[in-house]
Design a protein around this motif. Structure first.
Motif, PDB file in Angstrom:
ATOM      1  N   LEU A  11      -6.416  -3.776 -10.519  1.00  0.00           N
ATOM      2  CA  LEU A  11      -5.940  -4.191  -9.198  1.00  0.00           C
ATOM      3  C   LEU A  11      -5.189  -3.055  -8.503  1.00  0.00           C
ATOM      4  CD1 LEU A  11      -4.657  -7.842  -9.817  1.00  0.00           C
ATOM      5  CD2 LEU A  11      -6.958  -7.049  -9.272  1.00  0.00           C
ATOM      6  N   LEU A  12      -4.383  -2.342  -9.272  1.00  0.00           N
ATOM      7  CA  LEU A  12      -3.672  -1.195  -8.699  1.00  0.00           C
ATOM      8  C   LEU A  12      -4.654  -0.122  -8.241  1.00  0.00           C
ATOM      9  CD1 LEU A  12      -0.742  -0.925 -11.283  1.00  0.00           C
ATOM     10  CD2 LEU A  12      -0.576  -1.701  -8.906  1.00  0.00           C
ATOM     11  N   ASN A  13      -5.715   0.071  -9.025  1.00  0.00           N
ATOM     12  CA  ASN A  13      -6.737   1.051  -8.663  1.00  0.00           C
ATOM     13  C   ASN A  13      -7.514   0.607  -7.421  1.00  0.00           C
ATOM     14  OD1 ASN A  13      -8.206   3.546  -9.318  1.00  0.00           O
ATOM     15  ND2 ASN A  13      -9.939   2.182  -9.732  1.00  0.00           N
ATOM     16  N   GLU A  14      -7.687  -0.701  -7.260  1.00  0.00           N
ATOM     17  CA  GLU A  14      -8.356  -1.209  -6.056  1.00  0.00           C
ATOM     18  C   GLU A  14      -7.532  -0.879  -4.813  1.00  0.00           C
ATOM     19  OE1 GLU A  14     -11.666  -3.310  -6.133  1.00  0.00           O
ATOM     20  OE2 GLU A  14     -11.377  -1.654  -7.524  1.00  0.00           O
ATOM     21  N   CYS A  15      -6.222  -0.919  -4.958  1.00  0.00           N
ATOM     22  CA  CYS A  15      -5.351  -0.527  -3.839  1.00  0.00           C
ATOM     23  C   CYS A  15      -5.535   0.947  -3.496  1.00  0.00           C
ATOM     24  CB  CYS A  15      -3.886  -0.808  -4.195  1.00  0.00           C
ATOM     25  SG  CYS A  15      -3.484  -2.563  -4.342  1.00  0.00           S
ATOM     26  N   GLU A  16      -5.698   1.771  -4.534  1.00  0.00           N
ATOM     27  CA  GLU A  16      -5.935   3.202  -4.297  1.00  0.00           C
ATOM     28  C   GLU A  16      -7.290   3.432  -3.621  1.00  0.00           C
ATOM     29  OE1 GLU A  16      -3.786   5.734  -4.680  1.00  0.00           O
ATOM     30  OE2 GLU A  16      -2.374   4.102  -5.115  1.00  0.00           O
ATOM     31  N   LYS A  17      -8.286   2.633  -4.001  1.00  0.00           N
ATOM     32  CA  LYS A  17      -9.595   2.727  -3.341  1.00  0.00           C
ATOM     33  C   LYS A  17      -9.469   2.363  -1.864  1.00  0.00           C
ATOM     34  CE  LYS A  17     -12.782   1.708  -7.162  1.00  0.00           C
ATOM     35  NZ  LYS A  17     -13.756   0.704  -7.670  1.00  0.00           N
ATOM     36  N   TYR A  32     -10.507   4.951   1.124  1.00  0.00           N
ATOM     37  CA  TYR A  32     -11.540   4.677   2.120  1.00  0.00           C
ATOM     38  C   TYR A  32     -10.956   4.261   3.472  1.00  0.00           C
ATOM     39  CZ  TYR A  32     -14.761   4.872  -1.832  1.00  0.00           C
ATOM     40  OH  TYR A  32     -15.471   5.281  -2.932  1.00  0.00           O
ATOM     41  N   ASN A  33      -9.690   4.647   3.687  1.00  0.00           N
ATOM     42  CA  ASN A  33      -9.031   4.401   4.988  1.00  0.00           C
ATOM     43  C   ASN A  33      -9.100   2.929   5.397  1.00  0.00           C
ATOM     44  OD1 ASN A  33      -8.391   7.190   5.398  1.00  0.00           O
ATOM     45  ND2 ASN A  33     -10.534   7.528   5.977  1.00  0.00           N
ATOM     46  N   CYS A  34      -8.877   2.084   4.405  1.00  0.00           N
ATOM     47  CA  CYS A  34      -8.833   0.622   4.607  1.00  0.00           C
ATOM     48  C   CYS A  34     -10.195   0.023   4.966  1.00  0.00           C
ATOM     49  CB  CYS A  34      -7.789   0.249   5.656  1.00  0.00           C
ATOM     50  SG  CYS A  34      -6.112   0.735   5.197  1.00  0.00           S
ATOM     51  N   ASN A  35     -11.263   0.774   4.736  1.00  0.00           N
ATOM     52  CA  ASN A  35     -12.614   0.236   4.952  1.00  0.00           C
ATOM     53  C   ASN A  35     -13.243  -0.113   3.599  1.00  0.00           C
ATOM     54  OD1 ASN A  35     -12.862   0.523   7.864  1.00  0.00           O
ATOM     55  ND2 ASN A  35     -12.771   2.735   7.476  1.00  0.00           N
ATOM     56  N   TYR A  36     -12.612  -1.018   2.907  1.00  0.00           N
ATOM     57  CA  TYR A  36     -13.050  -1.409   1.559  1.00  0.00           C
ATOM     58  C   TYR A  36     -12.870  -2.920   1.447  1.00  0.00           C
ATOM     59  CZ  TYR A  36     -13.277  -1.456  -3.574  1.00  0.00           C
ATOM     60  OH  TYR A  36     -13.608  -1.700  -4.879  1.00  0.00           O
ATOM     61  N   GLN A  37     -13.926  -3.639   1.090  1.00  0.00           N
ATOM     62  CA  GLN A  37     -13.883  -5.095   1.194  1.00  0.00           C
ATOM     63  C   GLN A  37     -14.157  -5.840  -0.109  1.00  0.00           C
ATOM     64  OE1 GLN A  37     -16.748  -5.819   4.312  1.00  0.00           O
ATOM     65  NE2 GLN A  37     -15.285  -5.333   5.931  1.00  0.00           N
ATOM     66  N   ASP A  38     -14.248  -5.139  -1.226  1.00  0.00           N
ATOM     67  CA  ASP A  38     -14.562  -5.810  -2.489  1.00  0.00           C
ATOM     68  C   ASP A  38     -13.276  -6.345  -3.129  1.00  0.00           C
ATOM     69  OD1 ASP A  38     -15.503  -6.730  -4.881  1.00  0.00           O
ATOM     70  OD2 ASP A  38     -16.571  -4.902  -5.429  1.00  0.00           O
ATOM     71  N   LYS A  87      -6.356  -8.651   4.091  1.00  0.00           N
ATOM     72  CA  LYS A  87      -5.756  -8.370   5.407  1.00  0.00           C
ATOM     73  C   LYS A  87      -5.573  -6.876   5.654  1.00  0.00           C
ATOM     74  CE  LYS A  87      -3.330 -12.750   6.118  1.00  0.00           C
ATOM     75  NZ  LYS A  87      -2.025 -13.431   6.172  1.00  0.00           N
ATOM     76  N   VAL A  88      -5.292  -6.131   4.578  1.00  0.00           N
ATOM     77  CA  VAL A  88      -5.173  -4.680   4.727  1.00  0.00           C
ATOM     78  C   VAL A  88      -6.489  -4.115   5.255  1.00  0.00           C
ATOM     79  CG1 VAL A  88      -4.931  -2.484   3.497  1.00  0.00           C
ATOM     80  CG2 VAL A  88      -3.375  -4.359   2.989  1.00  0.00           C
ATOM     81  N   GLY A  89      -7.622  -4.623   4.719  1.00  0.00           N
ATOM     82  CA  GLY A  89      -8.924  -4.169   5.167  1.00  0.00           C
ATOM     83  C   GLY A  89      -9.239  -4.583   6.594  1.00  0.00           C
ATOM     84  N   VAL A  90      -8.698  -5.727   7.002  1.00  0.00           N
ATOM     85  CA  VAL A  90      -8.947  -6.227   8.361  1.00  0.00           C
ATOM     86  C   VAL A  90      -8.057  -5.520   9.378  1.00  0.00           C
ATOM     87  CG1 VAL A  90      -8.800  -8.243   9.878  1.00  0.00           C
ATOM     88  CG2 VAL A  90      -9.738  -8.484   7.561  1.00  0.00           C
ATOM     89  N   ASN A  91      -6.763  -5.430   9.050  1.00  0.00           N
ATOM     90  CA  ASN A  91      -5.782  -4.877   9.999  1.00  0.00           C
ATOM     91  C   ASN A  91      -5.597  -3.372   9.893  1.00  0.00           C
ATOM     92  OD1 ASN A  91      -5.295  -7.536  10.827  1.00  0.00           O
ATOM     93  ND2 ASN A  91      -3.671  -7.823   9.310  1.00  0.00           N
ATOM     94  N   LYS A 115       1.194  -3.284  -4.294  1.00  0.00           N
ATOM     95  CA  LYS A 115       1.222  -2.724  -5.647  1.00  0.00           C
ATOM     96  C   LYS A 115       2.475  -3.163  -6.402  1.00  0.00           C
ATOM     97  CE  LYS A 115      -0.014   1.682  -5.940  1.00  0.00           C
ATOM     98  NZ  LYS A 115      -0.144   3.112  -5.555  1.00  0.00           N
ATOM     99  N   LYS A 116       3.582  -3.230  -5.705  1.00  0.00           N
ATOM    100  CA  LYS A 116       4.833  -3.673  -6.327  1.00  0.00           C
ATOM    101  C   LYS A 116       4.704  -5.119  -6.806  1.00  0.00           C
ATOM    102  CE  LYS A 116       9.777  -4.288  -5.436  1.00  0.00           C
ATOM    103  NZ  LYS A 116      10.868  -4.232  -4.414  1.00  0.00           N
ATOM    104  N   HIS A 117       4.087  -5.968  -5.983  1.00  0.00           N
ATOM    105  CA  HIS A 117       3.894  -7.377  -6.369  1.00  0.00           C
ATOM    106  C   HIS A 117       2.946  -7.504  -7.558  1.00  0.00           C
ATOM    107  CE1 HIS A 117       6.333  -9.054  -3.278  1.00  0.00           C
ATOM    108  NE2 HIS A 117       5.537  -8.729  -2.270  1.00  0.00           N
ATOM    109  N   ILE A 118       1.916  -6.669  -7.597  1.00  0.00           N
ATOM    110  CA  ILE A 118       0.980  -6.688  -8.727  1.00  0.00           C
ATOM    111  C   ILE A 118       1.713  -6.379 -10.025  1.00  0.00           C
ATOM    112  CG2 ILE A 118      -0.988  -5.483  -9.781  1.00  0.00           C
ATOM    113  CD1 ILE A 118      -2.075  -5.097  -6.892  1.00  0.00           C
ATOM    114  N   GLU A 119       2.559  -5.368 -10.002  1.00  0.00           N
ATOM    115  CA  GLU A 119       3.325  -4.993 -11.198  1.00  0.00           C
ATOM    116  C   GLU A 119       4.268  -6.116 -11.612  1.00  0.00           C
ATOM    117  OE1 GLU A 119       5.031  -1.402  -9.767  1.00  0.00           O
ATOM    118  OE2 GLU A 119       3.307  -0.151 -10.320  1.00  0.00           O
ATOM    119  N   GLU A 120       4.848  -6.811 -10.640  1.00  0.00           N
ATOM    120  CA  GLU A 120       5.765  -7.922 -10.941  1.00  0.00           C
ATOM    121  C   GLU A 120       5.021  -9.077 -11.624  1.00  0.00           C
ATOM    122  OE1 GLU A 120       7.354  -8.834  -7.124  1.00  0.00           O
ATOM    123  OE2 GLU A 120       8.913  -7.273  -7.206  1.00  0.00           O
TER     124      GLU A 120
END
Length: 320
Positions: free
Chosen positions: A216-222, A226-232, A283-287, A297-302
């Protein structure tokens, strides 16, 4: 099964799997099998896709047959109704271009793998079909006979089958089995039944269990790459399903007097929070708001820490 509409599903990722689990949920004997099969989330490194530990899913109680040999110039709706009356279900590709409940309706051809036909209503002239109809979300919808027939026009031999599931399966999870499953999850390893016992095993090319949080953390890096153009968002969705199974696991342990403390509500909270993180990711991908990723990422770690502590506590209780 008509009441399967408008409800919350334990598994809603991978429509064919979700449809099968939806049927299994109607038989209490399948509850431990569902838990065993889908407690372990997985990420397949070469394919870069999330799922479950497919290799070790037990499907011995399912029996599948090709449907097309039964056709013999008969109407597909008539054949399907006959099979459903006899206690069978149907798996098939459907072309969503012809399905009015789909967001692809009359827009583009989309032969999706795969839908599950679970029931019908002759008076309404509809089938109850489970599939990802809108925005990739799994649901059960009323599909008109004529739409069903049209959606099958381009389905070729070999990708439409009917199946049944054994009712008396006598599958159980013992205390030691559950302990091994939890330990495997916490160690990022797989598990399987071997000589009637659950055993932990290391696997190559796949990230498992608690290591899914790193995915999940790596998905955030993806998303950032990709400049927030990632939808998977399937990795997040798989973890939402895992939380649902975690809840069912605790309930199963309580019912079988393996666990007294009520930890199931904690898994409900974890699922609610995971759904929130999935929605944040979307929403990150949309907005295109990259700044939200650090918070995500902080919430994922929590959540990772919360679930790890919960399972360690449950494991401690099991061991006595």
């Amino acid at each position: 099964m008509k009441n399967a509409e408008k409800r919350e599903y334990i598994i809603d990722t991978y429509s064919g799997v979700a449809g099968k689990v939806l049927i299994q949920e109607t038989n209490e004997q399948y509850k431990p099998l569902i838990i065993f099969n889908y407690f372990m989330p997985a990420y397949f490194i070469n394919d870069q896709v999330a799922g479950f530990d497919w290799e070790n899913i037990i499907d011995d109680y399912e029996h599948y047959y090709e449907l097309f040999p039964l056709m013999d110039n008969k109407n597909i709706s008539d054949v399907s109704m006959t099979l459903l009356k006899q206690g069978f279900y149907i798996h098939s590709y459907l072309d969503h271009y012809y399905i009015s409940k789909s967001d692809k309706y009359m827009k583009r051809h989309f032969l999706h793998d795969c839908a599950t036909v679970i029931d019908f209503d002759l008076e309404k002239r509809v089938f109850y079909i489970a599939d990802n109809f809108k925005a990739g979300k799994f649901s059960v919808e009323e599909i008109k006979f004529v739409e069903y027939e049209n959606a099958l026009k381009n389905v070729k031999d070999g990708i439409m089958e009917y199946f049944w599931m054994e009712k008396d399966i006598k599958f159980r999870l013992r205390k030691n089995d559950i302990a091994e499953m939890i330990k495997a999850y916490l160690q990022g390893k797989g598990y399987k039944f071997e000589s009637e016992y659950v055993v932990i095993r290391k696997k190559q090319g796949v990230l498992l269990g608690i290591d899914m949080y790193n995915v999940l953390l790596n998905e955030c890096e993806k998303m950032k790459k990709y400049n927030c153009n990632y939808q998977d968002y399937r990795s997040f969705q798989i973890m939402c399903n895992h939380m649902s199974i975690g809840y069912e696991l605790i309930e199963y342990m309580k019912k079988n007097r393996i666990l007294k403390a009520n930890s199931a509500n904690m898994y409900k909270l974890l699922k609610r929070n995971m759904l929130m993180l999935r929605n944040m990711f979307i929403k990150v991908g949309v907005n295109k708001n990259e700044k939200s990723l650090d918070k995500l990422k902080k919430h994922i770690e929590e959540i990772s820490v919360q679930e790890k502590n919960l399972l360690k506590q449950v494991l401690k209780v099991i061991k006595g």
